[in-house]
Design an enzyme around this catalytic site. Structure first.
Site, PDB file in Angstrom:
ATOM      1  CE1 TYR A 143    -121.148   7.910  15.137  1.00 17.88           C
ATOM      2  CE2 TYR A 143    -122.739   7.205  16.507  1.00 17.88           C
ATOM      3  CZ  TYR A 143    -121.569   7.865  16.529  1.00 17.88           C
ATOM      4  OH  TYR A 143    -120.925   8.240  17.561  1.00 17.88           O
ATOM      5  CE  LYS A 186    -118.753   5.693  17.019  1.00 23.28           C
ATOM      6  NZ  LYS A 186    -117.270   5.949  17.355  1.00 23.28           N
TER       7      LYS A 186
END
Length: 256
Positions: free
Chosen positions: A157, A161
């Protein structure tokens, strides 16, 4: 509904808009005067948000697509252009979590998160930019996260991001000459169904999770989807026409 910032009616496409930040953003952009395409994996889920918008007096279309599927994205953007008008506002919000420590993380966990966040943003942005370039005007807002700065158990993640921030800055350079601005919003801890799933997975009561998170935030509360939607609204407005390639952290303080 929220007081409108933008007076020119345009077509906005919000991905992952069935719930949480995406739904709040779709509602806010409708309140700003946009026609909104509410895109999610299942049309029935997207329809719930679209119905809320229409009941408040706005115009919305529910669309289903897997943002990581090139053909599905092409078909979805074509449908939006045909039924609402060429989309010139895009919010890349679709995302997923597959948290785990590195030594426990599977290849599928890694690929799923990078695929939805990065491949999805790439495919949808590529499909939409032709309409923005033709109009010589556009807004793209990508959802990043404070996790881009690093977060235990989120190698996939965090990488996705952080990648969204590099993607944002590059598109700002490439699309700027065509009147298109590209920015990113990086939320901190936001109260969403995704966070409820984290609580369930860790065996922690949801209210306890929120209370614990709030203690680490300078403003002493966790964020709400509407907090993020307000930042997206600004980036999509005429007022932000000279702001591009920026990452705005909506996290209740200066630290992630």
């Amino acid at each position: 509904m929220t007081t409108a910032r933008t007076t020119t009616a345009r077509t906005a496409l919000v991905t992952g808009a069935a719930r949480g930040i995406g739904a709040a953003t779709a509602r806010r952009l409708a309140a700003d005067g946009h026609q909104v395409a509410v895109l999610d994996l299942r049309e029935a889920d997207a329809e719930a948000t679209a119905t809320t918008i229409r009941e408040a007096g706005g115009t919305a279309l529910a669309v289903s697509a897997d943002v990581a599927d090139e053909d599905a994205v092409t078909a979805a953007v074509t449908r939006v252009a045909d039924e609402l008008g060429p989309p010139t506002v895009l919010v890349n919000n679709a995302g997923t979590l597959r948290d785990n420590l590195l030594f426990k993380m599977s290849v599928d966990d890694w690929d799923a998160v990078l695929s939805v966040h990065l491949r999805g943003a790439f495919l949808v942005s590529r499909a939409v930019q032709q309409h923005q370039v033709a109009a010589r005007w556009g807004r793209v807002v990508n959802l990043s996260s404070t996790s881009a700065l690093g977060n235990r158990g989120q190698a996939n993640y965090a990488a996705a991001k952080a990648g969204m921030q590099g993607f944002t800055k590059t598109l700002a350079i490439e699309l700027g000459p065509f009147g298109v601005t590209v920015n990113a919003v990086a939320p901190g801890f936001i109260e969403t169904d995704m966070m409820r799933a984290v609580a369930e997975r860790t065996g922690m009561a949801y209210d306890d999770l929120l209370a614990a998170a709030a203690k680490d935030v300078p403003v002493r509360r966790v964020g709400r989807p509407d907090d993020v939607a307000a930042a997206v609204s600004f980036f999509c407005s005429e007022d932000a026409s000279y702001v591009s390639g920026q990452v705005l952290y909506v996290a209740g303080g200066p630290r992630a």
